[in-house]
Motif scaffolding. Sequence first.
Motif, PDB file in Angstrom:
ATOM      1  N   ASP A  77       0.922  -1.200   0.046  1.00 48.53           N
ATOM      2  CA  ASP A  77       0.069   0.239   0.067  1.00 48.53           C
ATOM      3  C   ASP A  77       0.915   1.279   0.044  1.00 48.53           C
ATOM      4  O   ASP A  77       2.044   1.133   0.238  1.00 48.53           O
ATOM      5  CB  ASP A  77      -1.089   0.103   1.102  1.00 48.53           C
ATOM      6  N   ALA A  78       0.230   2.228  -0.322  1.00 50.31           N
ATOM      7  CA  ALA A  78       1.088   3.616  -0.674  1.00 50.31           C
ATOM      8  C   ALA A  78       1.915   4.065   0.544  1.00 50.31           C
ATOM      9  O   ALA A  78       2.955   4.369   0.721  1.00 50.31           O
ATOM     10  CB  ALA A  78       0.016   4.748  -0.931  1.00 50.31           C
ATOM     11  N   GLU A  79       1.401   3.955   1.906  1.00 55.61           N
ATOM     12  CA  GLU A  79       1.993   4.276   3.224  1.00 55.61           C
ATOM     13  C   GLU A  79       2.986   3.475   3.313  1.00 55.61           C
ATOM     14  O   GLU A  79       4.371   4.158   3.486  1.00 55.61           O
ATOM     15  CB  GLU A  79       0.912   4.110   4.093  1.00 55.61           C
ATOM     16  N   ARG A  80       2.979   2.154   3.249  1.00 53.30           N
ATOM     17  CA  ARG A  80       4.319   1.383   3.173  1.00 53.30           C
ATOM     18  C   ARG A  80       5.195   1.449   2.464  1.00 53.30           C
ATOM     19  O   ARG A  80       6.325   1.783   2.411  1.00 53.30           O
ATOM     20  CB  ARG A  80       3.756  -0.243   3.090  1.00 53.30           C
ATOM     21  N   MET A  81       4.906   1.701   0.825  1.00 55.03           N
ATOM     22  CA  MET A  81       6.064   1.998  -0.020  1.00 55.03           C
ATOM     23  C   MET A  81       6.433   3.380   0.147  1.00 55.03           C
ATOM     24  O   MET A  81       7.712   3.468  -0.333  1.00 55.03           O
ATOM     25  CB  MET A  81       5.158   1.807  -1.425  1.00 55.03           C
ATOM     26  N   ASN A  92      19.517  -0.201   2.689  1.00 57.16           N
ATOM     27  CA  ASN A  92      18.412  -0.924   3.180  1.00 57.16           C
ATOM     28  C   ASN A  92      17.684  -1.949   2.378  1.00 57.16           C
ATOM     29  O   ASN A  92      17.038  -1.792   1.240  1.00 57.16           O
ATOM     30  CB  ASN A  92      17.204   0.406   3.507  1.00 57.16           C
ATOM     31  N   THR A  93      17.704  -3.059   2.941  1.00 59.66           N
ATOM     32  CA  THR A  93      17.073  -4.067   1.966  1.00 59.66           C
ATOM     33  C   THR A  93      15.613  -4.510   2.924  1.00 59.66           C
ATOM     34  O   THR A  93      15.451  -4.602   3.872  1.00 59.66           O
ATOM     35  CB  THR A  93      17.866  -5.601   2.219  1.00 59.66           C
ATOM     36  N   TRP A  94      14.739  -4.936   1.824  1.00 59.76           N
ATOM     37  CA  TRP A  94      13.267  -5.009   2.227  1.00 59.76           C
ATOM     38  C   TRP A  94      12.570  -6.268   1.944  1.00 59.76           C
ATOM     39  O   TRP A  94      12.961  -6.556   0.614  1.00 59.76           O
ATOM     40  CB  TRP A  94      12.375  -3.618   1.961  1.00 59.76           C
ATOM     41  N   LEU A  95      11.880  -7.009   2.697  1.00 61.85           N
ATOM     42  CA  LEU A  95      11.303  -8.151   2.069  1.00 61.85           C
ATOM     43  C   LEU A  95       9.907  -7.714   1.677  1.00 61.85           C
ATOM     44  O   LEU A  95       9.086  -7.277   2.352  1.00 61.85           O
ATOM     45  CB  LEU A  95      11.060  -9.090   3.167  1.00 61.85           C
ATOM     46  N   LEU A  96       9.631  -7.881   0.193  1.00 59.30           N
ATOM     47  CA  LEU A  96       8.442  -7.603  -0.318  1.00 59.30           C
ATOM     48  C   LEU A  96       7.746  -8.785  -0.791  1.00 59.30           C
ATOM     49  O   LEU A  96       8.313  -9.852  -1.159  1.00 59.30           O
ATOM     50  CB  LEU A  96       8.797  -6.755  -1.486  1.00 59.30           C
ATOM     51  N   PRO A  97       6.364  -8.747  -1.102  1.00 55.13           N
ATOM     52  CA  PRO A  97       5.780 -10.061  -1.699  1.00 55.13           C
ATOM     53  C   PRO A  97       6.236 -10.393  -2.929  1.00 55.13           C
ATOM     54  O   PRO A  97       6.384  -9.323  -3.909  1.00 55.13           O
ATOM     55  CB  PRO A  97       4.229  -9.694  -1.885  1.00 55.13           C
ATOM     56  N   ALA A  98       6.803 -11.556  -3.078  1.00 54.43           N
ATOM     57  CA  ALA A  98       7.089 -12.238  -4.321  1.00 54.43           C
ATOM     58  C   ALA A  98       6.069 -12.366  -5.368  1.00 54.43           C
ATOM     59  O   ALA A  98       5.106 -12.776  -5.149  1.00 54.43           O
ATOM     60  CB  ALA A  98       7.862 -13.571  -4.391  1.00 54.43           C
ATOM     61  N   HIS A 110      10.449 -19.028   1.195  1.00 58.31           N
ATOM     62  CA  HIS A 110       9.454 -17.797   1.528  1.00 58.31           C
ATOM     63  C   HIS A 110       8.638 -17.504   0.377  1.00 58.31           C
ATOM     64  O   HIS A 110       8.851 -17.583  -0.626  1.00 58.31           O
ATOM     65  CB  HIS A 110      10.493 -16.722   1.760  1.00 58.31           C
ATOM     66  N   ASP A 111       7.704 -16.619   0.780  1.00 50.67           N
ATOM     67  CA  ASP A 111       6.532 -15.836  -0.238  1.00 50.67           C
ATOM     68  C   ASP A 111       7.129 -14.412  -0.307  1.00 50.67           C
ATOM     69  O   ASP A 111       6.462 -13.556  -0.947  1.00 50.67           O
ATOM     70  CB  ASP A 111       5.223 -15.913   0.315  1.00 50.67           C
ATOM     71  N   THR A 112       7.968 -14.183   0.023  1.00 51.60           N
ATOM     72  CA  THR A 112       8.858 -12.758  -0.002  1.00 51.60           C
ATOM     73  C   THR A 112      10.164 -12.807  -0.838  1.00 51.60           C
ATOM     74  O   THR A 112      10.792 -13.948  -0.747  1.00 51.60           O
ATOM     75  CB  THR A 112       8.994 -12.107   1.182  1.00 51.60           C
ATOM     76  N   LEU A 113      10.642 -11.755  -1.360  1.00 53.79           N
ATOM     77  CA  LEU A 113      11.803 -11.548  -1.730  1.00 53.79           C
ATOM     78  C   LEU A 113      12.643 -10.137  -1.100  1.00 53.79           C
ATOM     79  O   LEU A 113      12.132  -9.336  -1.168  1.00 53.79           O
ATOM     80  CB  LEU A 113      11.745 -11.441  -3.343  1.00 53.79           C
ATOM     81  N   ALA A 114      13.820 -10.637  -1.142  1.00 53.84           N
ATOM     82  CA  ALA A 114      14.616  -9.415  -0.370  1.00 53.84           C
ATOM     83  C   ALA A 114      15.288  -8.533  -1.524  1.00 53.84           C
ATOM     84  O   ALA A 114      15.746  -9.087  -2.362  1.00 53.84           O
ATOM     85  CB  ALA A 114      15.567  -9.743   0.778  1.00 53.84           C
ATOM     86  N   ARG A 190       6.072  -5.497   4.826  1.00 54.24           N
ATOM     87  CA  ARG A 190       4.617  -5.455   5.256  1.00 54.24           C
ATOM     88  C   ARG A 190       4.526  -4.692   6.649  1.00 54.24           C
ATOM     89  O   ARG A 190       3.446  -4.124   6.942  1.00 54.24           O
ATOM     90  CB  ARG A 190       4.201  -6.806   5.368  1.00 54.24           C
ATOM     91  N   THR A 191       5.620  -4.702   7.767  1.00 52.67           N
ATOM     92  CA  THR A 191       5.476  -4.446   8.925  1.00 52.67           C
ATOM     93  C   THR A 191       6.489  -3.255   9.360  1.00 52.67           C
ATOM     94  O   THR A 191       6.234  -2.675  10.242  1.00 52.67           O
ATOM     95  CB  THR A 191       5.500  -5.588   9.929  1.00 52.67           C
ATOM     96  N   GLY A 192       7.574  -3.229   8.452  1.00 44.77           N
ATOM     97  CA  GLY A 192       8.735  -2.353   8.951  1.00 44.77           C
ATOM     98  C   GLY A 192       9.439  -2.845  10.194  1.00 44.77           C
ATOM     99  O   GLY A 192      10.625  -2.461  10.631  1.00 44.77           O
TER     100      GLY A 192
END
Length: 197
Positions: A77-81, A92-98, A110-114, A190-192
């Motif tokens: 969502d816009a706030e997280r992005m 800064n590496t972020w796990l986002l939904p793959a 995982h269902d995410t990708l760094a 997703r959570t920070g």
Amino acid sequence: MRSVGTTPFALREAARVVSRGGVVAYPTEAVFGLGCDPLDPDAVLRILEIKGRDMDKGLILIAADLNALLPYVQTLDAERMAEIRASWPGPNTWLLPARPETPQWLTGAHDTLAVRVTDHPLAAALCRACARYGTHIGSGALVSTSANLSNRKPARTPLDVRRRLRGAPDLLVAGRCGRHPRPSTIRDGRTGAVLRG
């Protein structure tokens, strides 16, 4: 292991090695990374073999801009992005939904990708050179995992790479790492939440 400098010609040579299924070692914000074409399963499996790393752990992709990462991940969502975009470029590496089509050799179990938009000028230039070379749709992203055996100290200089990996990469881009004292911070997009500080 062949070594090249940091000129545009040298980066084009590194991009050619990547496009042919090779593995390159290159400097990042804090340590040397091992990289290859994310869509080449043989090259990715070779990196895992070099490191002795379990595929289930997943890997990090870096790029010079977010657009090169979008073929692999879904945005939030816009706030997280907004928070994620504000941290880039940077260590800064972020796990986002793959995305469903993102290969398991990248996501592991995982269902995410760094992912990270790097602020290291040489690493970013290498990503751009790979994008220009056009190995695959969505090219411009590069696998980035520390240049070391699993659970050992990461390499911070070209000499460290040579000593610790015994010539395993096909090419070494002999530049300098950034001044960050530790590898990139990893957060859950997703959570920070910080997963690696």
